[in-house]
Motif scaffolding. Structure first.
Motif, PDB file in Angstrom:
ATOM      1  N   LEU A 201      30.686  -5.079  12.610  1.00 43.52           N
ATOM      2  CA  LEU A 201      32.051  -4.960  13.142  1.00 43.52           C
ATOM      3  C   LEU A 201      32.828  -6.269  13.046  1.00 43.52           C
ATOM      4  N   GLY A 202      32.208  -7.283  12.427  1.00 37.83           N
ATOM      5  CA  GLY A 202      32.906  -8.545  12.219  1.00 37.83           C
ATOM      6  C   GLY A 202      32.726  -9.556  13.311  1.00 37.83           C
ATOM      7  N   VAL A 203      31.788  -9.355  14.225  1.00 35.31           N
ATOM      8  CA  VAL A 203      31.540 -10.301  15.316  1.00 35.31           C
ATOM      9  C   VAL A 203      30.305 -11.112  14.974  1.00 35.31           C
ATOM     10  N   ASN A 204      30.458 -12.427  14.869  1.00 31.69           N
ATOM     11  CA  ASN A 204      29.361 -13.316  14.517  1.00 31.69           C
ATOM     12  C   ASN A 204      28.601 -13.703  15.781  1.00 31.69           C
ATOM     13  N   VAL A 205      27.339 -13.227  15.875  1.00 32.97           N
ATOM     14  CA  VAL A 205      26.518 -13.525  17.049  1.00 32.97           C
ATOM     15  C   VAL A 205      25.286 -14.333  16.659  1.00 32.97           C
ATOM     16  N   THR A 206      25.285 -14.908  15.468  1.00 33.57           N
ATOM     17  CA  THR A 206      24.138 -15.700  15.023  1.00 33.57           C
ATOM     18  C   THR A 206      23.955 -16.914  15.921  1.00 33.57           C
ATOM     19  N   GLY A 207      22.749 -17.058  16.462  1.00 31.17           N
ATOM     20  CA  GLY A 207      22.448 -18.193  17.322  1.00 31.17           C
ATOM     21  C   GLY A 207      22.980 -18.061  18.737  1.00 31.17           C
ATOM     22  N   GLU A 208      23.656 -16.985  19.048  1.00 31.15           N
ATOM     23  CA  GLU A 208      24.205 -16.806  20.381  1.00 31.15           C
ATOM     24  C   GLU A 208      23.136 -16.239  21.321  1.00 31.15           C
ATOM     25  N   GLN A 209      23.226 -16.608  22.588  1.00 28.30           N
ATOM     26  CA  GLN A 209      22.326 -16.099  23.605  1.00 28.30           C
ATOM     27  C   GLN A 209      23.091 -15.109  24.473  1.00 28.30           C
ATOM     28  N   PHE A 210      22.809 -13.832  24.316  1.00 30.94           N
ATOM     29  CA  PHE A 210      23.467 -12.829  25.149  1.00 30.94           C
ATOM     30  C   PHE A 210      22.399 -11.882  25.694  1.00 30.94           C
ATOM     31  N   ARG A 211      22.505 -11.576  26.957  1.00 29.35           N
ATOM     32  CA  ARG A 211      21.524 -10.746  27.643  1.00 29.35           C
ATOM     33  C   ARG A 211      22.223  -9.645  28.438  1.00 29.35           C
ATOM     34  N   PRO A 212      22.934  -8.744  27.780  1.00 29.44           N
ATOM     35  CA  PRO A 212      23.592  -7.662  28.525  1.00 29.44           C
ATOM     36  C   PRO A 212      22.556  -6.667  29.052  1.00 29.44           C
ATOM     37  N   ASN A 213      22.840  -6.081  30.213  1.00 31.51           N
ATOM     38  CA  ASN A 213      21.926  -5.084  30.782  1.00 31.51           C
ATOM     39  C   ASN A 213      22.547  -3.688  30.797  1.00 31.51           C
ATOM     40  N   ASN A 214      23.573  -3.512  29.982  1.00 29.80           N
ATOM     41  CA  ASN A 214      24.244  -2.212  29.942  1.00 29.80           C
ATOM     42  C   ASN A 214      24.084  -1.510  28.595  1.00 29.80           C
ATOM     43  N   VAL A 215      23.059  -1.882  27.817  1.00 28.06           N
ATOM     44  CA  VAL A 215      22.776  -1.238  26.535  1.00 28.06           C
ATOM     45  C   VAL A 215      21.308  -0.797  26.519  1.00 28.06           C
ATOM     46  N   ALA A 216      21.023   0.229  25.736  1.00 27.44           N
ATOM     47  CA  ALA A 216      19.656   0.747  25.647  1.00 27.44           C
ATOM     48  C   ALA A 216      19.413   1.317  24.262  1.00 27.44           C
ATOM     49  N   ALA A 217      18.242   1.045  23.718  1.00 30.46           N
ATOM     50  CA  ALA A 217      17.836   1.626  22.434  1.00 30.46           C
ATOM     51  C   ALA A 217      17.307   3.035  22.671  1.00 30.46           C
ATOM     52  N   VAL A 218      17.677   3.958  21.795  1.00 28.49           N
ATOM     53  CA  VAL A 218      17.305   5.361  21.987  1.00 28.49           C
ATOM     54  C   VAL A 218      16.906   5.990  20.656  1.00 28.49           C
ATOM     55  N   LEU A 219      16.173   7.077  20.746  1.00 26.01           N
ATOM     56  CA  LEU A 219      15.911   7.947  19.616  1.00 26.01           C
ATOM     57  C   LEU A 219      16.740   9.209  19.794  1.00 26.01           C
ATOM     58  N   VAL A 220      17.424   9.609  18.744  1.00 27.07           N
ATOM     59  CA  VAL A 220      18.294  10.778  18.775  1.00 27.07           C
ATOM     60  C   VAL A 220      17.665  11.863  17.907  1.00 27.07           C
ATOM     61  N   THR A 221      17.482  13.054  18.473  1.00 24.89           N
ATOM     62  CA  THR A 221      16.856  14.156  17.753  1.00 24.89           C
ATOM     63  C   THR A 221      17.763  15.387  17.781  1.00 24.89           C
ATOM     64  N   GLY A 222      17.628  16.205  16.762  1.00 23.92           N
ATOM     65  CA  GLY A 222      18.398  17.434  16.661  1.00 23.92           C
ATOM     66  C   GLY A 222      17.806  18.329  15.594  1.00 23.92           C
ATOM     67  N   ALA A 223      18.366  19.510  15.443  1.00 29.54           N
ATOM     68  CA  ALA A 223      17.883  20.470  14.442  1.00 29.54           C
ATOM     69  C   ALA A 223      19.067  20.967  13.630  1.00 29.54           C
TER      70      ALA A 223
END
Length: 368
Positions: free
Chosen positions: A73-95
């Motif tokens: 998205l054009g945001v450079n976060v290389t070397g940045e320290q960010f620790r948000p607690n409002n995101v989560a990795a998920v698996l998405v399933t469907g048929a």
């Protein structure tokens, strides 16, 4: 006892209806070969959680995908320290349903794979969904409807349902269709959901009678082949549209299904029991510890001693004696014979197991 009586009542009420023919549509008995769904799966990110997301220190893959999305998205976060607690990795399933077309929608299920405590109120970011061949067939995005709720304090926590999983109704858009030339088929196989030679033969006869010619043939207990050209219909779709609404009476297996956790017993109408004698009783062994503490007199020399004292009691509850269960020729007679034993449902399960082991229960016995 109440459960056994309930079975007897249900058998009495349902038996007259079971004795009559109950034809079922072929579409409810079979699956058409080639007409099937395809499973999809994707790895994505849920944002907007109220402090219930992954701990990035414990789930480094969440930080990796978040960084990749921000970079695209054009945001450079290389070397940045960010620790948000409002995101989560998920698996998405469907048929992917059969005959799905580009632009159609389908429901997806979202499940957390990190240490997020809840997905309630989160939004799934655009996630590609792949099939087993590795190609992308749909893209999912939207607000998650979680299936539970959780609340926690310093000393206690309450969790209702499963807040770490949710669904997005119509949350995925189909971007690619499955290549399948259905209109070019010359034959279609009908796969029975419950393979049975008698049911397959009845389906064959019913289809041939409906078309007044030989268009279907039974290949085995689970397959009936339909000749599309012999039906003289305009297309395979027209032929199956007529076949799927033909009524057939399926053959049912004799089965007894028991659930040991709840004490539920379900019997099919074709269950039969040969003449058998049953004896049942309970033996209870009760052991109770009541230690006695012996202390010396005040200011006297000595030690406190714990004297063990055990009370053992054996209780034999009266059983049903030796009771005879006559052979039943119908479900109501079988249930009436078992009900005459006058035992609890859980004891009835043990009795049915023993009758099956003796060879007197002529049915498939399934324990869940």
């Amino acid at each position: 006892m109440k459960m056994v009586k309930l079975i007897c009542v249900l058998a009495t009420l349902l038996l007259p209806h079971l004795a009559q023919a109950n034809p079922i549509r072929i579409k409810d008995l079979v699956e058409f070969d080639g007409v099937r769904s395809n499973d999809l799966v994707g790895y994505g990110l849920v944002v907007g959680l109220n402090g219930t997301g992954d701990g990035l220190r414990n789930s480094p893959f969440t930080e990796d995908i978040l960084g990749n999305i921000l970079e695209r998205l054009g945001v450079n976060v290389t070397g940045e320290q960010f620790r948000p607690n409002n995101v989560a990795a998920v698996l998405v399933t469907g048929a992917l349903p059969p005959f799905a077309r580009t632009g159609s929608s389908l429901d997806v299920t979202v499940s957390a794979i990190g240490d997020a405590s809840s997905l309630l109120g989160g939004t799934l970011i655009m996630t590609p969904l792949k099939a087993a061949d590795g190609d992308i067939y749909a893209v999912a995005q939207g607000t998650i409807i979680a299936g539970g709720a959780s609340a926690a304090g310093d000393g206690a926590a309450v969790i209702q349902g499963v807040p770490t999983a949710g669904v997005i109704p119509s949350g995925a858009t189909i971007e690619r269709e499955v290549a399948f030339d259905f209109s070019g088929l010359s034959t279609v196989r009908l796969a029975l959901r419950t393979p049975d030679f008698t049911t397959a033969e009845r389906i064959e006869r019913a289809i041939n009678a409906a078309f007044s010619r030989h268009v279907a043939v039974m290949l085995d207990a689970g397959t009936v082949e339909l000749d599309i050209h012999a039906t003289q219909m305009r297309s395979p779709a027209h032929a199956l549209g007529r076949v799927e609404n033909i009524m057939v009476e399926p053959e049912r297996r004799a089965r007894v299904v028991v659930d040991q956790r709840s004490g539920t017993i379900v019997m099919g109408e074709d269950v039969r029991i040969s003449r058998v004698a049953v004896s049942q009783g309970n033996l209870t062994l009760r052991i109770q510890e009541a230690p006695l503490v012996s202390q010396p007199n005040p200011f006297a020399e000595g030690e406190t001693v714990v004297v063990p004292r055990t009370d053992v009691d054996i209780i034999e509850e009266p059983g049903i004696g030796l009771a005879e269960v006559n052979g039943g020729t119908s479900l109501s007679e079988v249930v009436a014979g078992l009900n005459a034993l006058g035992v609890a449902p859980r004891d009835m399960i043990d009795i049915l197991k023993s009758i099956k082991a003796s060879g007197a229960l002529h049915a498939e016995f399934i324990v869940r």
